[in-house]
Structure formats: C-alpha cells, structure tokens
Design an enzyme around this catalytic site. Structure first.
Site, PDB file in Angstrom:
ATOM      1  N   SER A 577      26.191  84.999  12.035  1.00 53.01           N
ATOM      2  CA  SER A 577      27.338  85.894  11.987  1.00 53.01           C
ATOM      3  C   SER A 577      27.487  86.465  10.576  1.00 53.01           C
ATOM      4  O   SER A 577      26.587  87.155  10.094  1.00 53.01           O
ATOM      5  CB  SER A 577      28.591  85.154  12.458  1.00 53.01           C
ATOM      6  OG  SER A 577      29.632  86.050  12.727  1.00 53.01           O
ATOM      7  N   ASP A 662      28.596  89.832  23.035  1.00 55.91           N
ATOM      8  CA  ASP A 662      29.260  89.416  21.799  1.00 55.91           C
ATOM      9  C   ASP A 662      30.349  90.424  21.412  1.00 55.91           C
ATOM     10  O   ASP A 662      30.049  91.589  21.163  1.00 55.91           O
ATOM     11  CB  ASP A 662      28.213  89.322  20.683  1.00 55.91           C
ATOM     12  CG  ASP A 662      28.740  88.651  19.431  1.00 55.91           C
ATOM     13  OD1 ASP A 662      29.971  88.608  19.239  1.00 55.91           O
ATOM     14  OD2 ASP A 662      27.915  88.175  18.630  1.00 55.91           O
ATOM     15  N   HIS A 697      28.970  85.597  21.370  1.00 53.91           N
ATOM     16  CA  HIS A 697      28.748  85.253  19.968  1.00 53.91           C
ATOM     17  C   HIS A 697      28.248  83.828  19.792  1.00 53.91           C
ATOM     18  O   HIS A 697      27.516  83.540  18.849  1.00 53.91           O
ATOM     19  CB  HIS A 697      30.059  85.441  19.206  1.00 53.91           C
ATOM     20  CG  HIS A 697      29.917  85.439  17.716  1.00 53.91           C
ATOM     21  ND1 HIS A 697      29.259  86.434  17.027  1.00 53.91           N
ATOM     22  CD2 HIS A 697      30.344  84.573  16.767  1.00 53.91           C
ATOM     23  CE1 HIS A 697      29.296  86.185  15.734  1.00 53.91           C
ATOM     24  NE2 HIS A 697      29.950  85.050  15.550  1.00 53.91           N
TER      25      HIS A 697
END
Length: 729
Positions: A577, A662, A697
C-alpha cells in the site's frame, strides 16, 4: 478471482518436461504445447494510448491511463490482467513445488482447531473458535456460572459439566458461495439478546449489516445496505451506523430503529467537508457513543447519551484546525486526549459532563510511546465526584523483549483488570490480564506454534541507522542464531511502511519463519512518516518532507550492508500500500541497492491520483501527501511519484500485486506501473504482476488462502536470489 484461477489452471494442466542439461527455467514441452507456452512465457505488452495530463503548465503523457476502468468490467482491461496473471504463473511454475512446500510449512505451524482468549461480558464469555481445515471462525459464547467479580484469575469452565457452548455465527457457513467473505464488525446488544454484524462479500469494504437473534440465529428486520463497518448499539433497540459518499468517504451518521426501514432512518450528522471522515465508538462505560469527524490534522467529537429517549448528538470538542481529540467517559467526567501545537504528543484532560486511553471505573490505563516502543502505565483514579488533579503514582507494565508490540484488548469497565495483547518477533501472540491494583499479570492465552518452533533459537535486536540529516532511525532485527553468519553473506528481507502515523511495531508473524529458518535476516525499518517516535516523526515524513521516508529506508539498507548483516546481492525489500509507494520510490532512486522487491497493492501513481478528487481517499489525503493543485506540492510530488519517475535503467527483480476490487489503491495504479517498467527498464530481471480478480486491498479473505500469498511471495524471493531448488527432472 474465478477467471484468474481458470487461467492458471489451464496452464498448469499441461505436463512440463525438464531437460537434464537445462536450468530450472528451461522447459521441454510436447510439440503441441510449445506455441501456447511460448506465448504465456512472453511478458504482456500493454498497448499505448497517449493521454496528456496538464497542470501548472507542465504536460505529462500517460500511455496507460486506459487501464483504469472504474466499472472493473471492460473486456480489454480484464484481458490484460489475465494475461499478466498467466505470465506470472508461467514464470513461477518452476518453483511451484517450492511454493507448495513453503505453504505447507506455514500452515503446519498453525494449531487449526483452537479458541481465542474468552472475554467475560455480562452473563457470558465470548470467544472465537477455529476448526481444522476451515478458513473462517465461529463466534461463540458460554454462560458465566458465577456472580463473582472479574479477576485476572477468572477462567471459563469447559468440559462435560460446563455450561453449553453456543455458536452465535459460523462464518464458514456464511462464506459458502462467496469467493471473498469478511466480517468487519460483530456487535452484541447491551442485553446480550441480539447481534449486529457487518458483511463484505467482494473486498470493496462496502458492508451489509444484519441483525440476528443471538440464540436462534434468525434475522431481525431487514439488512442495512451500503455502509461502513462502523456500527454501534444505542440501547437494545437502536443501531448507529455510518454511510459513505460517492468517493467512499464516510460522511453521514445514521440512527436506525430495529425492524424499521432503512429509508426511514434519521441522519444525525452530515460532514460536508470532503477532507474530513466520520468514525464511531462506544465509551468503555457503555453510556455514550462518540462520533469523531477527522482529517489528517484535525478532529472533533460529538457524543450521544444512550440512556436518553431522544437520540441526539451534542458537541463535545469543537472543530479547531490543528487540534486532534479522542474521548472516553467515567462517572461525571469525559476524559479527552488532545494533541495541539502546544502539546505535540498529546495531553490528557478531564472535562466535567455538565461543561461539555483505556478507561476503567477506578483506573485509567495510558498507552504511550518511549524510544520508539509502546509503554503502558496504569493509574488509580479518585472516587467519582472527587477532584481529579494530575495523574500520579502510576504502575508501568514491564515487558521482556528488547522490541515488541502491545495493543489494548477489550476489558471490563467495572473491574480492576486491563487486558492487552503482546507479541514480539520471537514471542507468539499472547493475551494478558493485568490487575491494576496488585500489579499481577496473568497469561490468559498464547498462540500455539507447531512445527518444532522454539523461541530460544531466535534473536531480536534493536539497532539504529543514521539518516542523511543525522536523524537516528530505529530498526528491529530477527534471525535464527544457528543459521546466520553475520558476515555480509546472509540473505535479508527488509520491510518498511512509513505513512499515516501508523506504528509498525515488531509483532509476531508465523509466515516469515519460512525465510528465517532458511537463513534470512528479517528487518523492520521504523522510518519517518510512521508514528513510532511520536507526532514529529510523522510530520517529518509527510507533505513536503515525504522524501525523508525514502531516504530513511535507503539509509537503513546501507547501514545493514555496512555492518555485515547482508550485501546488495542478498538484500530483498517489501512493502504494501503506502509501503508499496516506498518500494516504487526507492527502486527509482537506488535500484542498484537491492536484489529483489515486492510491492503489494502499491500506491504508485501518486500525482495522477491526488489530482483526481473523484477517486476514493483523494480529498481526505491532501493533508497527508499534499494537494497537487498547488504548484509547490505538484512538483514535489512529481519528484518522487513512482510512475512518473520510471526511467531507462536497470531494476532488480520485482513482484507487484493488486486486487481488482481494491477501494484504497485502484488496481490500475500497479497495472500502469508494471506496464511502464516493461517499456523502459533495461535489464532482464524478473518483473511479475499478479492481480487477484475477486479480492480487494487485503487480498483473499480465508485464513489459509492468505498463507498462499505469503508462500508465493517467498518463493519469488528465493527464485530471485537463486536459492530455489532446481526443478525435478
């Protein structure tokens, strides 16, 4: 996910014959399959569709903007993602046995049939149970057979004479028919008769809330659709929940009366400032709900008195730019943690109710940080109604490891017992109950680690690296003492994050021992942009100081090399991320320093994303990265944005991952990043892209499915280092 899995299976069904004289990647196929394999073994090349992006007189050309499809259904986009998945599966096929071996190792460390530490609440003990071979948990409870007060020695009875175990909800049953399943909230009503749970079946973090009878499991009323996982009970017949706007910003808080229609729910507050998002929590006393509206620099609080018939929000702390507040309640006071310019690392103040942390009826447990590590101190409070004054005579809880992770667990407000979760990189996850009167700490649960794990075989160290400006950057190091040489010849995996004031404390991870037991040294770099060293640590790694995050990580890598923990030829790096942004930035800045990199769901198209307020999280994160509509921020962000700085140079071996659903980092960012790397890089190193077509995610949802991702990642690292066994002949 389903289509991606089919593509991999179709390829894997072809028998692979290996030549005796070939390397592990040289394959001899039956004639009929050579053409298909050759096509699959060729890196996908995304077509170029130039799109000019102009700002402040600067024009950028994005050849791969077309890969963004907000509907996630365009045939050309999906075809490209499947081609990338097939190519990755093909290139990794020679280490599939190694991946399976690592997966088996990781899974073998898990006690599959287990229960968590029971928590006593009201008339019941609540706990989660896992079953052998099952991906998800069961939510269970048992009656408490005594009226005695909660103590650290309290134990839930089991066995034939114990109260019956009742399974409130079995996630394994609920997950049937879904490729992805996650429960984001599980809330028992105050009277213990009902449960509200929030369910996500796509990975997009948009939840549906169901209310069930805790005993029968029957649904109560209709589900609540399209909400966040923030839900709380306001008495036994009302729920408070939060919904999101078109860009997935939590912006409205609602009051729902059970068995009424969602369309009749009352909006308690609408946050119209698109840099602020709403959050929700219940006070430890269970008498108040707190609604927080916060940006990256500012937060303010409303409260709702659950006992009152009229459910209305009342302002507790005002909106003042640069001041952050969170709240608790006890007796006739609110306890407010407040950060400001004057108190940079926060102060704790008491506010009388008529004037308008973990808190207990007679104590307060304060979670602080010192020298980059968490610290917990318990204080006794004056009797309700007496003046509070300053906290004095606190009792600090001692921890044994040189570096560790401590997190508060839910505790009972009316007791003197604080429960916390403890682990280190060599100490398995543990739950302790601590008596704040006597100072006695009792271990309630330590996760069993199977497979011959012995904590005494491992060493954890705390070291510091000097950044380019002289700042000392803490690192936590783990290795197995009988498997390393510490002479620069050992392989290493260096992890970093460094954003959002998030503390990456050194907790336990079963998976990483499959590397450590193979002689790897595992290191966490606690770089600026995180919160490990306090608020200034965060401020010095955000906005126009963001490059400190990247140079800190490089400084840590150089320190580890100079001090013979590894070499450039054996140094691998990993981040997810915002940590994936870190990977992209340092790979552009110092590609010579690393042998391999894994960028998970990486935020790599920083400038384009932050210029587009229609993308989720953009507006709320202008205070984190900067608003590139302002020229100063535009050019600063352009100087490090990974996609904008890919150039014709050699790069190390790289694995990039994404999730199609995501909502935090759009799959198109890593897709574009990989496409541009394929276009410009001058080396022959591995560049692989794996996109989960049915996840978000946090990748797949099952506890064993997640281990597959770790095994795949570690197989890639070993392959990149030349440490993978040769394929069987």
């Amino acid at each position: 996910m389903h289509l991606g899995r089919i593509a991999i299976q179709l390829h894997a069904s072809a028998p692979l014959l290996f030549s005796r004289r070939a390397t592990a990647t040289a394959l001899v196929l039956p004639h009929s399959q050579r053409a298909a394999f050759a096509m699959a073994a060729t890196p996908p090349v995304a077509r170029k569709v130039p799109r000019e992006l102009a700002q402040h007189g600067d024009v950028r050309v994005d050849n791969y903007y077309w890969l963004r499809d907000d509907s996630r259904s365009h045939p050309d986009v999906l075809a490209h993602l499947r081609a990338e998945n097939l190519y990755t599966a093909t290139i990794m096929s020679d280490v599939k046995n190694l991946e399976d071996e690592i997966y088996a190792e990781i899974r073998a460390r898990i006690k599959e049939d287990d229960i968590g530490a029971p928590l006593r609440k009201g008339q019941y003990y609540y706990y989660n149970r896992t079953l052998t071979g099952k991906e998800y948990v069961q939510h269970c409870r048992r009656l408490v057979p005594t009226d005695a007060p909660v103590t650290v020695y309290d134990v839930m009875p089991t066995g034939p004479n114990a109260p019956h175990e009742h399974i409130i909800l079995d996630e394994n049953v609920k997950a049937e028919g879904h490729d992805y399943y996650s429960i984001g909230a599980f809330k028992v009503s105050p009277n213990g008769k009902l449960v509200a749970y929030a369910q996500d079946t796509k990975g997009d973090e948009i939840y549906t809330v169901y209310v069930i009878d805790a005993e029968s499991g029957k649904f109560v009323g209709q589900p609540l659709e399209g909400i966040t996982s923030d839900i709380e009970w306001a008495g036994d017949d009302h729920l408070v929940y939060i919904t999101m706007d078109a860009i997935l910003r939590p912006d409205k808080v609602w009051l729902h009366m059970l068995e009424s229609n969602q369309s009749d729910d009352i909006c308690l507050y609408h946050e119209k400032d698109d840099m602020f998002s709403l959050g929700l929590q219940t006070s430890e006393s269970k008498q108040y709900l707190f609604v927080e509206s916060g940006s990256k620099n500012t937060s303010f609080i409303f409260y709702l008195d659950i006992s009152k018939q009229s459910k209305e929000l009342v302002v507790l702390t005002p909106r003042v730019y640069g001041i952050d507040t969170t709240a608790s309640h006890r007796g006739n006071h609110f306890y407010i943690k407040r950060r400001s310019e004057e108190f940079y690392n926060s102060e704790l103040i008491a506010c009388p109710l008529d004037n308008s942390f973990q808190l207990f009826e007679n104590h307060i447990a304060v979670y602080e940080r010192q020298n980059g590590l968490p610290k917990v101190t318990a204080y006794r409070l004056p009797a309700t109604g007496e003046p509070i004054g300053q906290l004095q005579g606190g009792r600090e809880i001692d921890f044994v490891d040189p570096a560790y992770d401590v997190e508060p667990e839910q505790s009972q407000f009316g007791s003197s017992v604080v429960r916390f979760h403890y682990s280190s990189m060599r100490t398995p996850p543990s739950v302790f109950d601590y008596d704040m009167d006597s100072g006695v700490s009792v271990l309630k649960k330590i996760d069993t680690v199977l497979g011959g794990f012995d904590a005494s075989n491992y060493v954890t160290e705390r070291k510091w690296a000097a950044a380019s400006d002289g700042t000392q950057i803490p690192m936590t190091i783990l290795y197995r003492k009988d498997r390393v040489n510490l002479d620069g010849s050992d392989p290493m995996l260096l992890y970093g994050y460094g954003s959002y004031e998030i503390c990456i404390d050194p907790s336990f991870g079963r998976s990483r021992f499959s590397l450590v037991d193979r002689g790897f040294i595992y290191v966490i770099a606690h770089i600026r942009g995180g919160g490990e060293m306090g608020r200034k640590w965060y401020e010095d790694g955000k906005l126009l100081n963001k490059r400190n995050t990247f140079t800190d990580f490089i400084a840590c890598a150089e320190h580890l090399i100079e001090n013979k923990y590894c070499s450039k030829e054996k140094l691998c790096i990993n981040g997810r991320s915002a940590g994936g942004l870190l990977m992209g930035a340092v790979l552009n800045m110092r590609p010579d320093l690393f042998k391999a990199a894994v960028a998970g769901v990486p935020f790599v198209d920083v400038l384009t994303t932050m210029l587009d307020p229609t993308i989720p999280l953009t507006t709320s994160e202008w205070e984190e990265w900067g608003d590139p509509r302002k020229e100063e921020y535009y050019y600063y962000m352009k100087s490090y944005s990974p996609v904008d700085n890919v150039k014709a140079q050699g790069y190390p071996n790289i694995l990039v991952t994404a999730g199609l659903n995501d909502p935090r980092v759009m799959y198109s960012e890593p897709a574009k990043y990989v496409a541009k790397l394929r276009e410009l890089k001058t080396d022959d190193n591995l560049l692989l892209f794996k996109c989960e077509l049915g996840a978000g995610h946090f990748s797949k949802s099952g506890r064993f499915e997640k281990l597959r991702e770790d095994a795949f990642t570690y197989a890639f690292i070993l392959k990149a280092l030349g440490m993978a066994p040769k394929a069987a002949l």
